[in-house]
Design a protein around this motif. Structure first.
Motif, PDB file in Angstrom:
ATOM      1  N   ILE A   8      32.586  39.878  38.024  1.00  0.00           N
ATOM      2  CA  ILE A   8      33.191  38.608  38.413  1.00  0.00           C
ATOM      3  C   ILE A   8      33.015  37.563  37.322  1.00  0.00           C
ATOM      4  CG2 ILE A   8      32.930  39.023  40.874  1.00  0.00           C
ATOM      5  CD1 ILE A   8      30.491  37.084  40.797  1.00  0.00           C
ATOM      6  N   LYS A   9      33.891  36.557  37.382  1.00  0.00           N
ATOM      7  CA  LYS A   9      33.857  35.451  36.437  1.00  0.00           C
ATOM      8  C   LYS A   9      34.378  34.224  37.179  1.00  0.00           C
ATOM      9  CE  LYS A   9      36.730  34.501  32.542  1.00  0.00           C
ATOM     10  NZ  LYS A   9      37.343  34.955  31.303  1.00  0.00           N
ATOM     11  N   ALA A  10      33.815  33.052  36.874  1.00  0.00           N
ATOM     12  CA  ALA A  10      34.259  31.822  37.529  1.00  0.00           C
ATOM     13  C   ALA A  10      33.934  30.627  36.658  1.00  0.00           C
ATOM     14  CB  ALA A  10      33.582  31.669  38.892  1.00  0.00           C
ATOM     15  N   GLU A  11      34.567  29.529  36.970  1.00  0.00           N
ATOM     16  CA  GLU A  11      34.252  28.251  36.338  1.00  0.00           C
ATOM     17  C   GLU A  11      33.242  27.565  37.251  1.00  0.00           C
ATOM     18  OE1 GLU A  11      34.248  25.406  33.541  1.00  0.00           O
ATOM     19  OE2 GLU A  11      35.593  27.125  33.404  1.00  0.00           O
ATOM     20  N   LEU A  12      31.984  27.478  36.805  1.00  0.00           N
ATOM     21  CA  LEU A  12      30.931  26.829  37.588  1.00  0.00           C
ATOM     22  C   LEU A  12      30.700  25.421  37.056  1.00  0.00           C
ATOM     23  CD1 LEU A  12      28.233  29.672  37.881  1.00  0.00           C
ATOM     24  CD2 LEU A  12      30.147  29.188  39.402  1.00  0.00           C
ATOM     25  N   GLU A  13      30.712  24.448  37.963  1.00  0.00           N
ATOM     26  CA  GLU A  13      30.434  23.065  37.583  1.00  0.00           C
ATOM     27  C   GLU A  13      29.089  22.671  38.179  1.00  0.00           C
ATOM     28  OE1 GLU A  13      32.322  18.567  37.865  1.00  0.00           O
ATOM     29  OE2 GLU A  13      33.279  20.190  38.954  1.00  0.00           O
ATOM     30  N   ASN A  14      28.075  22.521  37.320  1.00  0.00           N
ATOM     31  CA  ASN A  14      26.723  22.130  37.720  1.00  0.00           C
ATOM     32  C   ASN A  14      26.106  23.076  38.748  1.00  0.00           C
ATOM     33  OD1 ASN A  14      26.720  19.742  36.053  1.00  0.00           O
ATOM     34  ND2 ASN A  14      28.066  18.819  37.574  1.00  0.00           N
ATOM     35  N   LEU A  15      26.528  24.346  38.736  1.00  0.00           N
ATOM     36  CA  LEU A  15      25.989  25.370  39.630  1.00  0.00           C
ATOM     37  C   LEU A  15      25.576  26.591  38.831  1.00  0.00           C
ATOM     38  CD1 LEU A  15      28.585  25.332  42.557  1.00  0.00           C
ATOM     39  CD2 LEU A  15      26.221  24.555  42.672  1.00  0.00           C
ATOM     40  N   THR A  16      24.655  27.360  39.410  1.00  0.00           N
ATOM     41  CA  THR A  16      24.234  28.628  38.809  1.00  0.00           C
ATOM     42  C   THR A  16      23.849  29.589  39.934  1.00  0.00           C
ATOM     43  OG1 THR A  16      22.928  29.605  37.022  1.00  0.00           O
ATOM     44  CG2 THR A  16      21.781  28.041  38.475  1.00  0.00           C
ATOM     45  N   ASN A  17      23.491  30.809  39.585  1.00  0.00           N
ATOM     46  CA  ASN A  17      23.066  31.833  40.549  1.00  0.00           C
ATOM     47  C   ASN A  17      24.072  32.031  41.682  1.00  0.00           C
ATOM     48  OD1 ASN A  17      20.756  32.367  39.051  1.00  0.00           O
ATOM     49  ND2 ASN A  17      19.590  30.799  40.131  1.00  0.00           N
ATOM     50  N   PHE A  18      25.327  32.157  41.324  1.00  0.00           N
ATOM     51  CA  PHE A  18      26.423  32.420  42.258  1.00  0.00           C
ATOM     52  C   PHE A  18      26.388  33.899  42.605  1.00  0.00           C
ATOM     53  CE2 PHE A  18      31.180  33.371  42.364  1.00  0.00           C
ATOM     54  CZ  PHE A  18      31.324  33.020  43.698  1.00  0.00           C
ATOM     55  N   GLN A  19      26.254  34.210  43.910  1.00  0.00           N
ATOM     56  CA  GLN A  19      26.098  35.592  44.354  1.00  0.00           C
ATOM     57  C   GLN A  19      26.305  35.691  45.861  1.00  0.00           C
ATOM     58  OE1 GLN A  19      21.968  36.906  43.926  1.00  0.00           O
ATOM     59  NE2 GLN A  19      21.339  34.760  43.994  1.00  0.00           N
ATOM     60  N   PRO A  20      26.353  36.919  46.409  1.00  0.00           N
ATOM     61  CA  PRO A  20      26.406  37.066  47.863  1.00  0.00           C
ATOM     62  C   PRO A  20      25.179  36.431  48.534  1.00  0.00           C
ATOM     63  CG  PRO A  20      27.071  39.095  46.821  1.00  0.00           C
ATOM     64  CD  PRO A  20      26.535  38.207  45.725  1.00  0.00           C
ATOM     65  N   GLN A  21      25.335  36.077  49.800  1.00  0.00           N
ATOM     66  CA  GLN A  21      24.347  35.320  50.578  1.00  0.00           C
ATOM     67  C   GLN A  21      22.892  35.766  50.382  1.00  0.00           C
ATOM     68  OE1 GLN A  21      26.012  32.961  52.472  1.00  0.00           O
ATOM     69  NE2 GLN A  21      24.159  31.952  53.095  1.00  0.00           N
ATOM     70  N   SER A  22      22.625  37.048  50.485  1.00  0.00           N
ATOM     71  CA  SER A  22      21.251  37.550  50.362  1.00  0.00           C
ATOM     72  C   SER A  22      21.024  38.302  49.053  1.00  0.00           C
ATOM     73  CB  SER A  22      20.910  38.459  51.550  1.00  0.00           C
ATOM     74  OG  SER A  22      20.944  37.731  52.750  1.00  0.00           O
ATOM     75  N   GLY A  23      21.752  37.933  48.016  1.00  0.00           N
ATOM     76  CA  GLY A  23      21.606  38.593  46.716  1.00  0.00           C
ATOM     77  C   GLY A  23      22.691  39.629  46.499  1.00  0.00           C
ATOM     78  N   PHE A 100      32.081  37.837  31.985  1.00  0.00           N
ATOM     79  CA  PHE A 100      32.027  38.484  33.285  1.00  0.00           C
ATOM     80  C   PHE A 100      30.588  38.941  33.532  1.00  0.00           C
ATOM     81  CE2 PHE A 100      36.553  38.767  32.650  1.00  0.00           C
ATOM     82  CZ  PHE A 100      37.093  38.776  33.934  1.00  0.00           C
ATOM     83  N   ALA A 101      30.201  39.032  34.806  1.00  0.00           N
ATOM     84  CA  ALA A 101      28.880  39.550  35.174  1.00  0.00           C
ATOM     85  C   ALA A 101      29.056  40.650  36.221  1.00  0.00           C
ATOM     86  CB  ALA A 101      28.001  38.433  35.734  1.00  0.00           C
ATOM     87  N   PRO A 102      28.230  41.709  36.163  1.00  0.00           N
ATOM     88  CA  PRO A 102      28.347  42.799  37.136  1.00  0.00           C
ATOM     89  C   PRO A 102      27.893  42.364  38.527  1.00  0.00           C
ATOM     90  CG  PRO A 102      26.408  43.110  35.765  1.00  0.00           C
ATOM     91  CD  PRO A 102      27.139  41.924  35.206  1.00  0.00           C
ATOM     92  N   LEU A 103      28.615  42.818  39.548  1.00  0.00           N
ATOM     93  CA  LEU A 103      28.257  42.477  40.927  1.00  0.00           C
ATOM     94  C   LEU A 103      27.867  43.711  41.726  1.00  0.00           C
ATOM     95  CD1 LEU A 103      28.062  40.260  43.090  1.00  0.00           C
ATOM     96  CD2 LEU A 103      30.458  40.687  43.611  1.00  0.00           C
ATOM     97  N   MET A 104      28.739  44.748  41.742  1.00  0.00           N
ATOM     98  CA  MET A 104      28.446  45.961  42.517  1.00  0.00           C
ATOM     99  C   MET A 104      29.136  47.153  41.871  1.00  0.00           C
ATOM    100  SD  MET A 104      27.016  47.564  45.050  1.00  0.00           S
ATOM    101  CE  MET A 104      26.294  46.244  46.000  1.00  0.00           C
ATOM    102  N   LEU A 105      28.463  48.305  41.931  1.00  0.00           N
ATOM    103  CA  LEU A 105      29.011  49.549  41.404  1.00  0.00           C
ATOM    104  C   LEU A 105      29.557  50.386  42.569  1.00  0.00           C
ATOM    105  CD1 LEU A 105      29.388  51.344  38.881  1.00  0.00           C
ATOM    106  CD2 LEU A 105      27.131  52.315  39.363  1.00  0.00           C
ATOM    107  N   PHE A 106      30.766  50.891  42.399  1.00  0.00           N
ATOM    108  CA  PHE A 106      31.422  51.706  43.422  1.00  0.00           C
ATOM    109  C   PHE A 106      31.698  53.100  42.878  1.00  0.00           C
ATOM    110  CE2 PHE A 106      32.517  47.333  44.353  1.00  0.00           C
ATOM    111  CZ  PHE A 106      32.395  47.250  45.729  1.00  0.00           C
ATOM    112  N   ASP A 107      31.349  54.121  43.664  1.00  0.00           N
ATOM    113  CA  ASP A 107      31.656  55.514  43.348  1.00  0.00           C
ATOM    114  C   ASP A 107      32.904  55.872  44.155  1.00  0.00           C
ATOM    115  OD1 ASP A 107      31.690  58.199  42.741  1.00  0.00           O
ATOM    116  OD2 ASP A 107      29.875  58.694  43.856  1.00  0.00           O
ATOM    117  N   CYS A 108      34.013  56.071  43.474  1.00  0.00           N
ATOM    118  CA  CYS A 108      35.308  56.264  44.126  1.00  0.00           C
ATOM    119  C   CYS A 108      35.754  57.713  44.029  1.00  0.00           C
ATOM    120  CB  CYS A 108      36.353  55.361  43.487  1.00  0.00           C
ATOM    121  SG  CYS A 108      35.890  53.623  43.483  1.00  0.00           S
ATOM    122  N   ARG A 109      36.089  58.295  45.156  1.00  0.00           N
ATOM    123  CA  ARG A 109      36.587  59.669  45.206  1.00  0.00           C
ATOM    124  C   ARG A 109      37.895  59.675  45.984  1.00  0.00           C
ATOM    125  NH1 ARG A 109      31.640  63.367  44.618  1.00  0.00           N
ATOM    126  NH2 ARG A 109      30.101  61.871  43.912  1.00  0.00           N
ATOM    127  N   GLY A 110      38.984  59.897  45.273  1.00  0.00           N
ATOM    128  CA  GLY A 110      40.291  59.935  45.902  1.00  0.00           C
ATOM    129  C   GLY A 110      40.990  58.583  45.962  1.00  0.00           C
TER     130      GLY A 110
END
Length: 166
Positions: A8-23, A100-110
Motif C-alpha cells: 500500500i501507499k498513501a499521502e499521509l498528512e501529520n500521521l504515521t503507523n497507518f495499518q489495520p486496527q490491531s496491526g 509502497f509498504a508491504p501489508l499482507m502476503l497471499f498464497d493464490c491457487r487458481g
C-alpha cells in the motif's frame, strides 16, 4: 501457486503507523479483493472478503484456506491463503519518499488478485501521538484535526499493488 504481496501507499498528512486496527496481522481485519480466474481469466463481479480468523476446508479434504471459491464462469475451484508476519505499518517516512509498504502476503491457487478495496477498520497515529481508530474510506479520504498537535491530519491518494514474491 503464486504468492502475491499486497503493498500500500498513501499521502499521509501529520500521521504515521497507518495499518489495520490491531496491526498488520489483525485476525479480524477484512481484506476486500477482486479475483481473476487463473483458468479462464474471468474477473469476479463482486469483491470477496478474506480475514485471517476464518478458515475454510478445501474440497476433498486436502487442508484449509482463508478463501475457497468456484469461478462462476468455468466452475474451476480456487483458494487463497493468507501468510501473516510479512507486513508492517505504513509510516510518514514511506509517504514522504512515496514508497509502497508491504501489508499482507497471499498464497493464490487458481486465482489472481486484481483489486484491493480500502474500506474500514484502519488506525493511524499523529506525529504528536494522538491515536485515530476506526478510520474508514467508505466516503473517500480521511481528514481530521489533531487538537494535541494543533494541526490538520489526513490520509489521501490511497494506492495498492500486488507484487509476486518467492
Amino acid at each position: 501457486m503464486v504468492q502475491l504481496m499486497l503493498e500500500i501507499k498513501a499521502e499521509l498528512e501529520n500521521l504515521t503507523n497507518f495499518q489495520p486496527q490491531s496491526g498488520c496481522d489483525d485476525p479480524d481485519f477484512s481484506y476486500y479483493l477482486k479475483l481473476k480466474c487463473g483458468n479462464c481469466g474471468e474477473v469476479s463481479q463482486k469483491e470477496s472478503c478474506v480475514t485471517l480468523s476464518e478458515m475454510v476446508d478445501l474440497p476433498k479434504g486436502r487442508g484449509s484456506a482463508h478463501l475457497v471459491q468456484k469461478c462462476k464462469f468455468c466452475g474451476r475451484d480456487g483458494n487463497i491463503s493468507m501468510i501473516p508476519g510479512r507486513g508492517r505499518p505504513y509510516t510518514i517516512e514511506d509517504s514522504e519518499s512515496q514508497e509502497f509498504a508491504p501489508l499482507m502476503l497471499f498464497d493464490c491457487r487458481g486465482f489472481e488478485l486484481v483489486e484491493f478495496y480500502f474500506k474500514d477498520g484502519w488506525v493511524a497515529e499523529s506525529t504528536s501521538g494522538t491515536r485515530y481508530k476506526d478510520i474508514n474510506f467508505l466516503d473517500g479520504d480521511f481528514v481530521e484535526y489533531d487538537e494535541k498537535g494543533e494541526c490538520p491530519v489526513g490520509i489521501s491518494d490511497l494506492k495498492h499493488r500486488f507484487v509476486v514474491t518467492r
